[in-house]
Design a protein around this motif. Structure first.
Motif, PDB file in Angstrom:
ATOM      1  N   GLY B  78     112.960   4.720  11.295  1.00 30.16           N
ATOM      2  CA  GLY B  78     113.104   3.635  10.314  1.00 30.16           C
ATOM      3  C   GLY B  78     113.773   4.115   9.050  1.00 30.16           C
ATOM      4  N   VAL B  79     113.352   5.286   8.562  1.00 35.96           N
ATOM      5  CA  VAL B  79     113.965   5.803   7.340  1.00 35.96           C
ATOM      6  C   VAL B  79     115.438   6.102   7.582  1.00 35.96           C
ATOM      7  N   TYR B  85     121.460   0.576   6.575  1.00 38.18           N
ATOM      8  CA  TYR B  85     121.232  -0.866   6.638  1.00 38.18           C
ATOM      9  C   TYR B  85     121.115  -1.477   5.240  1.00 38.18           C
ATOM     10  N   ARG B 110     118.726   3.118  16.877  1.00 41.15           N
ATOM     11  CA  ARG B 110     118.277   1.735  16.887  1.00 41.15           C
ATOM     12  C   ARG B 110     117.401   1.455  18.085  1.00 41.15           C
ATOM     13  N   HIS B 113     114.027   2.972  17.704  1.00 36.97           N
ATOM     14  CA  HIS B 113     113.172   2.217  16.800  1.00 36.97           C
ATOM     15  C   HIS B 113     112.644   0.968  17.497  1.00 36.97           C
ATOM     16  N   ARG B 114     113.519   0.347  18.237  1.00 37.05           N
ATOM     17  CA  ARG B 114     113.134  -0.893  18.872  1.00 37.05           C
ATOM     18  C   ARG B 114     112.112  -0.661  19.979  1.00 37.05           C
ATOM     19  N   ALA B 117     108.804   0.414  18.763  1.00 34.49           N
ATOM     20  CA  ALA B 117     108.078  -0.707  18.187  1.00 34.49           C
ATOM     21  C   ALA B 117     107.380  -1.503  19.290  1.00 34.49           C
ATOM     22  N   MET B 120     104.546   0.518  20.557  1.00 41.57           N
ATOM     23  CA  MET B 120     103.396   0.604  19.667  1.00 41.57           C
ATOM     24  C   MET B 120     102.526  -0.637  19.779  1.00 41.57           C
ATOM     25  N   THR B 155     100.450  -4.122  12.645  1.00 40.99           N
ATOM     26  CA  THR B 155     101.443  -3.727  13.659  1.00 40.99           C
ATOM     27  C   THR B 155     102.272  -4.936  14.086  1.00 40.99           C
ATOM     28  N   LEU B 158     104.603  -5.949  11.329  1.00 40.76           N
ATOM     29  CA  LEU B 158     105.745  -5.037  11.249  1.00 40.76           C
ATOM     30  C   LEU B 158     106.787  -5.419  12.293  1.00 40.76           C
ATOM     31  N   SER B 159     106.288  -5.707  13.478  1.00 42.34           N
ATOM     32  CA  SER B 159     107.193  -6.064  14.547  1.00 42.34           C
ATOM     33  C   SER B 159     107.928  -7.363  14.224  1.00 42.34           C
ATOM     34  N   LEU B 165     115.540  -8.457  10.829  1.00 40.99           N
ATOM     35  CA  LEU B 165     116.522  -7.630  10.123  1.00 40.99           C
ATOM     36  C   LEU B 165     117.915  -7.558  10.756  1.00 40.99           C
ATOM     37  N   PRO B 166     118.050  -7.561  12.097  1.00 40.65           N
ATOM     38  CA  PRO B 166     119.413  -7.502  12.639  1.00 40.65           C
ATOM     39  C   PRO B 166     120.264  -8.720  12.262  1.00 40.65           C
TER      40      PRO B 166
HETATM   41  C1  HEM Z   1     107.921   3.230   7.691  1.00 38.19           C
HETATM   42  C2  HEM Z   1     108.154   2.610   8.749  1.00 38.19           C
HETATM   43  C3  HEM Z   1     109.376   1.803   9.096  1.00 38.19           C
HETATM   44  C4  HEM Z   1     110.594   1.694   8.491  1.00 38.19           C
HETATM   45  C5  HEM Z   1     111.110   2.419   7.261  1.00 38.19           C
HETATM   46  C6  HEM Z   1     111.357   0.761   9.255  1.00 38.19           C
HETATM   47  C7  HEM Z   1     112.665   0.384   8.984  1.00 38.19           C
HETATM   48  C8  HEM Z   1     113.379  -0.500   9.731  1.00 38.19           C
HETATM   49  C9  HEM Z   1     114.717  -0.884   9.493  1.00 38.19           C
HETATM   50  C10 HEM Z   1     115.589  -0.384   8.344  1.00 38.19           C
HETATM   51  C11 HEM Z   1     115.064  -1.745  10.457  1.00 38.19           C
HETATM   52  C12 HEM Z   1     116.433  -2.453  10.590  1.00 38.19           C
HETATM   53  C13 HEM Z   1     117.249  -1.819  11.622  1.00 38.19           C
HETATM   54  C14 HEM Z   1     117.182  -2.520  12.931  1.00 38.19           C
HETATM   55  O1  HEM Z   1     116.982  -3.747  12.959  1.00 38.19           O
HETATM   56  O2  HEM Z   1     117.384  -1.863  13.963  1.00 38.19           O
HETATM   57  C15 HEM Z   1     113.951  -1.933  11.301  1.00 38.19           C
HETATM   58  C16 HEM Z   1     113.960  -2.742  12.418  1.00 38.19           C
HETATM   59  C17 HEM Z   1     112.858  -2.984  13.188  1.00 38.19           C
HETATM   60  N1  HEM Z   1     111.610  -2.436  13.020  1.00 38.19           N
HETATM   61 FE1  HEM Z   1     111.111  -1.055  11.665  1.00 38.19          FE
HETATM   62  N2  HEM Z   1     110.610   0.298  10.292  1.00 38.19           N
HETATM   63  C18 HEM Z   1     109.372   0.927  10.209  1.00 38.19           C
HETATM   64  C19 HEM Z   1     108.316   0.769  11.035  1.00 38.19           C
HETATM   65  C20 HEM Z   1     108.247  -0.135  12.051  1.00 38.19           C
HETATM   66  C21 HEM Z   1     107.105  -0.363  12.865  1.00 38.19           C
HETATM   67  C22 HEM Z   1     105.800   0.353  12.711  1.00 38.19           C
HETATM   68  C23 HEM Z   1     107.437  -1.338  13.744  1.00 38.19           C
HETATM   69  C24 HEM Z   1     106.635  -2.032  14.848  1.00 38.19           C
HETATM   70  C25 HEM Z   1     105.440  -1.902  15.123  1.00 38.19           C
HETATM   71  C26 HEM Z   1     108.808  -1.697  13.502  1.00 38.19           C
HETATM   72  C27 HEM Z   1     109.496  -2.652  14.206  1.00 38.19           C
HETATM   73  C28 HEM Z   1     110.813  -2.944  14.016  1.00 38.19           C
HETATM   74  C29 HEM Z   1     111.553  -3.837  14.829  1.00 38.19           C
HETATM   75  C30 HEM Z   1     111.054  -4.636  16.044  1.00 38.19           C
HETATM   76  C31 HEM Z   1     112.853  -3.853  14.327  1.00 38.19           C
HETATM   77  C32 HEM Z   1     114.049  -4.640  14.889  1.00 38.19           C
HETATM   78  C33 HEM Z   1     114.836  -3.640  15.709  1.00 38.19           C
HETATM   79  C34 HEM Z   1     116.116  -4.151  16.298  1.00 38.19           C
HETATM   80  O3  HEM Z   1     116.307  -5.373  16.413  1.00 38.19           O
HETATM   81  O4  HEM Z   1     116.929  -3.297  16.677  1.00 38.19           O
HETATM   82  N3  HEM Z   1     109.277  -0.945  12.451  1.00 38.19           N
HETATM   83  N4  HEM Z   1     112.926  -1.161  10.850  1.00 38.19           N
END
Ligand code: HEM
Ligand code: HEM
Lengths: 722, 254
Positions: B78-79, B85, B110, B113-114, B117, B120, B155, B158-159, B165-166
């Motif tokens: 995510g960071v 982003y 990406r 992260h997806r 998520a 999780m 959780t 967050l999801s 965000l995309p």
């Molecule tokens: C400190 C923790 C986190 C940070 C800094 C972070 C940051 C980000 C960022 C910048 C994005 C946009 C990029 C993207 O859409 O691919 C994103 C997308 C996303 N994040 Fe996180 N995230 C964190 C934790 C989590 C957690 C814990 C979950 C789920 C349990 C999560 C679920 C998602 C999902 C589902 C997306 C959309 C991914 C996609 O469409 O590709 N994130 N996150």
């Protein structure tokens, strides 16, 4: 096998088994990392670029080889020229070879677009590759020469996902349905011209026939009467005013017309009668008829004084060129209604008043106010009545029972008024005392309409995109919605498709002004002031000519710079007796029979006001050398294949036999030098003439005159009628 | 040689750096082991003693641990994603495409992260089931069950916030539907039963920051997703683990 035996053997030693698992998982992870790196490195577009590079070098090398083999045989100037080309080509080859393989992108801030299409379509600008397959292909046509790819990019025209570098993600195929991640897929070929319409706001768009046709259809059908349509927000209503209709037509005609306008013209297409067929019940039709016929004008009832002479009328009819606009038995112009059978539609007294005082009845009509005297009008009416006699119409049987209506007149009229408003008659026709806004949905930003929300009614087995939805609306709206109010237009499938292309050019985007392409140097001046405005209005010049940004395109020749284009003496003669400039056109300038004062005013106005400073003033004196050189250029360039000169020549262009009498030298020069600038729609080729050549040609053409200088004083009787 | 090494080690363990990090001797006595756990920030969250039954994979399936691990993966990826982003209407989608097609390993990042998520969400729910089936929600662990419930909600949030965000069609409509639900909340939603609020000040409006999904929504969700919710999750997880320790380590077998 071995592993299992190993495990069996050492059942007691738990630790060893853990090591094995650890090793297996570790190895799997390492493999995954390697695979990841390979995948990251190996991209489809890299292969594309390699292939394109190979094709490009191959094409250049072939050219280099032919040039090299020709070099020993050439001499002198050609040799030097060939050597230069060769050196240039070798340089290009080096450039191509040294191009690194990398992601290409075109960023256009003004449009907010970033296109990476050229990452795969790396050879798109290379005309040598025009014959290749996609994605290695060079762009067909000259479109990239007109639209610098660095300024326009790809997706303004083609749409799709410009940021992506793989086939699916770039949206080459439209995905429809709920989980479609993007709104805009790449446009299929049959819709591509809609993109031209984003920037090209004129009705005629060069090289986009479908779009131009579509705009024509929208304009003719008058979509903007009921819908808001971009570019047509301020269009005049397309139908005639229905004021005083009761004193014009007879009841039987009106009933038939309202129940089926096609009855008078079964032909499909928007060529003649454009009135759509409405979904009305018999009762509604009768109510409408009563409502419309109730509006009469007392003045019309009195019959004119005197008798008409139909022979004199026939002469006037021919002299005035009525058939330029009017149909007669399906032939003639398409601007105005059919004249044969006119007696079964209109009232004789009305016709007389109409000819006498045209704009009183229809303030917006395209028909000029002719300067006929009372006797002349009598003659013409007599001629029309004799020549175009039609059968007496009867009220169709189906209305007999209903017309006996037990309601009183007033309630019928009120009911008719309601039908009139609810059906949207007001979209096309004005009627005093009835005002209402557009009654149908807004069609602006149609291309970015949310397709999920469309109602498809009973329609199945059709690709569910917005274009098809509009198609169904035009084809059979009842399939989409039972109680659809949209009437059925007499338009062909081709016309529908074209209209859709034109409608889809509005995605609600506002193009930045530097991208908007309108015809150059034409200010829009909707209402012309003063005496000039009065004359233009009286003779309805704008029905056929564009005058200061507004008008019809029957003549492809806007009048705004007419003063710089034609000679004063010629103009004076032309107003006296206009003739056809281009024999293949059936539209001819009508004979307005202007009075002398008006003609003189126009001639002076044209030559002082309607001029263009970019057209040089060139003195009409040329020396014989120039003229001779011009003539040889004229022959060399094959002008004769389109233009008549003397005895022979082509019929596509205007005849040039006596062009020196008509056009100013300045205009000839300016136009042949830069035809596309002055008339972008013109098919006159741009020869890229040098200044000298253009001058020589001008000299030659200016010398093509019928009359010698001495007797060029009075032109009254000299015009040759074709 | 060995003597030399020993001397070197002896010297190292007596330096101030070593002593300030490891404040007690080698964990070779019961006392020192306990002190090691107590004195180390991370370890002190961990139970002092772990009983053999808790080590059996089949008892916990390490589901809580996997959730924790995935959260760490999410934080790291995510960071990294945040470097590329920008949460504005103009750039969000463009930056996603940059990540996919122009940034080296961007697509991997990406996807990681997806998928992490999705993973999780799954493991947290399974973890909850495990806790339920082993009866570990019973006192004294009822408090931790409640902390866990909040963690589950975090959780899911967050999801949900990440999903917008995309800024593509999928994201847009999914979040439209998701936030529309808030409209139907009783009392607090503009279209729910017993409604008292208008469209301009109901729950849905506060979620979106506007009547429809807009730039405000994007920014809101971004801040929640990257700052507020992860911070809350970290704090609650700390409490969660600490509680496990205070409640006497992992519960015993039934
Ligand atoms: C400190 C923790 C986190 C940070 C800094 C972070 C940051 C980000 C960022 C910048 C994005 C946009 C990029 C993207 O859409 O691919 C994103 C997308 C996303 N994040 Fe996180 N995230 C964190 C934790 C989590 C957690 C814990 C979950 C789920 C349990 C999560 C679920 C998602 C999902 C589902 C997306 C959309 C991914 C996609 O469409 O590709 N994130 N996150
Ligand atoms: C982000 C989400 C969560 C994380 C990272 C997490 C992490 C953990 C960890 C590492 C343990 C130690 C035992 C094990 O691994 O199973 C644990 C135990 C526990 N968790 Fe969670 N957990 C989360 C969510 C939940 C949820 C949703 C619940 C219940 C609603 C819950 C209730 C408990 C309870 C009651 C225990 C004590 C179990 C015992 O003593 O046997 N946790 N959690």
């Amino acid at each position: 096998m071995r592993l299992r035996r190993f495990i069996k053997m050492d059942k007691s030693t738990l630790g060893t088994i853990h090591y094995v698992w650890f090793a297996v998982i570790g190895a799997a992870l390492s493999v995954a990392v390697v695979v990841l790196c390979i995948k990251e490195y190996d991209r489809d577009w890299k292969r594309c670029q390699v292939v394109v590079k190979r094709l490009q070098t191959k094409a250049i090398e072939e050219k280099i080889q032919t040039l090299e083999s020709e070099l020993p045989f050439s001499q002198g100037k050609t040799k030097a020229k060939n050597e230069e080309t060769l050196a240039r080509m070798r340089m290009v080859r080096e450039q191509v070879l040294s191009m690194p393989v990398k992601i290409q992108q075109i960023q256009i801030d003004a449009l907010g677009r970033v296109d990476r299409c050229t990452t795969c379509h790396a050879g798109i600008e290379d005309t040598n590759l025009a014959e290749q397959e996609n994605p290695y292909r060079g762009h067909p046509g000259n479109y990239l020469q007109w639209h610098d790819i660095g300024k326009f990019g790809c997706t303004v025209c083609h749409e799709g996902q410009g940021l992506s570098t793989n086939y699916t993600q770039a949206a080459h195929r439209p995905l429809r349905g709920l989980d479609r991640p993007w709104q805009k897929a790449i446009l299929p070929r049959y819709l591509i011209q809609s993109s031209c319409g984003k920037c090209h706001l004129d009705k005629e768009v060069p090289f986009a026939p479908l779009l131009s046709k579509g705009r024509d259809v929208i304009e003719k059908a008058g979509c903007s009467g009921c819908h808001k349509v971009r570019l047509y927000e301020n269009q005049e209503k397309v139908g005639p005013s229905l004021d005083r209709l009761g004193s014009k037509v007879n009841r039987a005609w009106l009933l038939r017309w309202l129940s089926n306008p096609r009855e008078y013209d079964p032909a499909e297409g928007l060529t003649r009668y454009r009135m759509p067929k409405f979904n009305l019940t018999k009762e509604q039709i009768v109510a409408l008829e009563v409502f419309l016929m109730a509006d009469r004008d007392g003045a019309v009832i009195q019959s004119p004084a005197g008798e008409g002479d139909s022979e004199a009328g026939a002469l006037l009819f021919r002299e005035s060129r009525c058939v330029t606009c009017h149909l007669v038995e399906g032939k003639g112009g398409y601007l105005a209604p059919e004249l044969s059978g006119i007696t079964s539609k209109v009232n004789k007294e009305w016709l007389y008043r109409w000819m006498k005082n045209t704009h009183y009845f229809q303030p917006k009509t395209q028909m000029p106010q002719f300067n006929f005297s009372g006797q002349q009008v009598n003659d013409i009416v007599a001629y029309l009545w004799e020549e175009f006699q039609g059968d007496e119409l009867e009220v169709p049987g189906e209305f007999e029972n209903i017309s006996g209506f037990d309601k009183d007149l007033e309630s019928l009229v009120n009911q008719g008024r309601k039908v009139f408003m609810e059906s949207g008659c007001t979209g096309c026709h004005t009627k005093s005392g009835i005002e209402q806004g557009r009654i149908a949905p807004d069609l602006t930003a149609l291309a970015s309409r949310d397709e999920e929300g469309l109602n498809w009614g009973e329609v199945q087995d059709i690709e569910k995109y917005i274009g098809n939805w509009v198609f169904m609306q035009l084809k059979d709206p009842a399939l989409l919605e039972k109680k659809a109010k949209m009437p059925h237009f007499p338009i062909t499938d081709e016309e529908m498709a074209a209209a859709i292309v034109a409608l889809l050019s509005d995605a609600g985007e506002d193009m930045p002004s530097q991208y908007v392409a309108s015809l150059p140097g034409r200010e829009s001046y909707p209402d012309l002031p003063g005496e000039f405005g009065k004359i233009v209005d009286k003779y309805r010049c704008r029905s056929c000519h564009v005058v200061y940004g507004k008008g019809g395109w029957v003549s492809m020749h806007p009048l705004d710079r007419e003063g710089s284009e034609v000679k004063k003496e010629w103009l004076r003669g032309y107003f006296g007796l206009p003739y056809s400039l281009r024999p293949i056109l059936k539209e001819r300038m009508v004979n307005l029979k202007m009075d002398d004062k008006e003609a003189e005013f126009l001639v002076n106005f044209f030559s002082t006001v309607m001029v263009d400073n970019s057209i040089p003033d060139i003195e009409d004196t040329f020396n014989e050398d120039d003229i001779a050189r011009g003539q040889s250029l004229f022959d060399k360039n094959g002008c004769i294949s389109c233009h008549i000169m003397g005895k022979g020549g082509g019929y596509v262009g205007t005849p040039l036999t006596n062009v020196g009498d008509r056009l100013t030298a300045g205009w000839i020069y300016a136009f042949i030098k830069n035809p596309r600038y002055y008339e972008p729609w013109s098919i006159q080729p741009d020869y890229g003439l040098s200044e000298e050549d253009a001058r020589a040609l001008t000299a030659y053409l200016s010398s093509c005159r019928e009359m010698k200088k001495e007797n060029r004083v009075s032109l009254g009787g000299r015009i040759n009628i074709q | 040689m060995i003597r030399l090494l020993k001397q070197l080690v002896d010297w190292i363990v007596r330096t101030q750096v070593w002593l300030s990090v490891f404040r007690q001797g080698w964990p070779n006595t019961e006392r020192n082991r306990i002190l090691t756990i107590l004195n180390t920030c991370l370890f002190h969250l961990h139970p002092i003693k772990v009983r053999p039954h808790a080590l059996k994979v089949k008892y916990t399936f390490c589901l809580g641990g996997i959730s924790m691990f995935l959260f760490i993966v999410e934080t790291i990826t995510g960071v990294l994603l945040m470097f590329y982003y920008r949460p504005t209407v103009e750039y969000a989608y463009q930056d996603m495409k940059d990540l996919e097609f122009a940034v080296t390993f961007g697509l991997f990042l990406r996807n990681m992260h997806r998928w992490a998520a999705h993973g999780m969400v799954l493991t947290v729910i399974l973890h909850m089931c495990r806790v339920f089936y082993t009866g570990s929600y019973k006192p004294p662990r009822e408090y931790n069950w409640c902390v866990g419930v909040v963690l589950l909600v975090l959780t899911l949030l967050l999801s949900f916030t990440g999903y917008l965000l995309p800024w593509d069609q999928l994201a847009f409509w999914a979040v439209t539907v998701g936030t529309n639900m808030a409209k139907a909340t009783p009392v607090l939603g503009a279209e729910g039963p017993f409604r008292i609020l208008s469209e301009m000040n109901d729950m849905c409006f506060y979620l979106r920051g506007s009547v429809d999904i807009s730039e405000n929504t994007l920014l809101r969700f971004y801040v929640l997703h990257c700052i507020a919710l992860p911070l809350a999750a970290v704090v609650l997880m700390s409490i969660h683990f600490w509680r496990v320790r205070k409640d006497g380590g992992i519960s015993g077998p039934l």
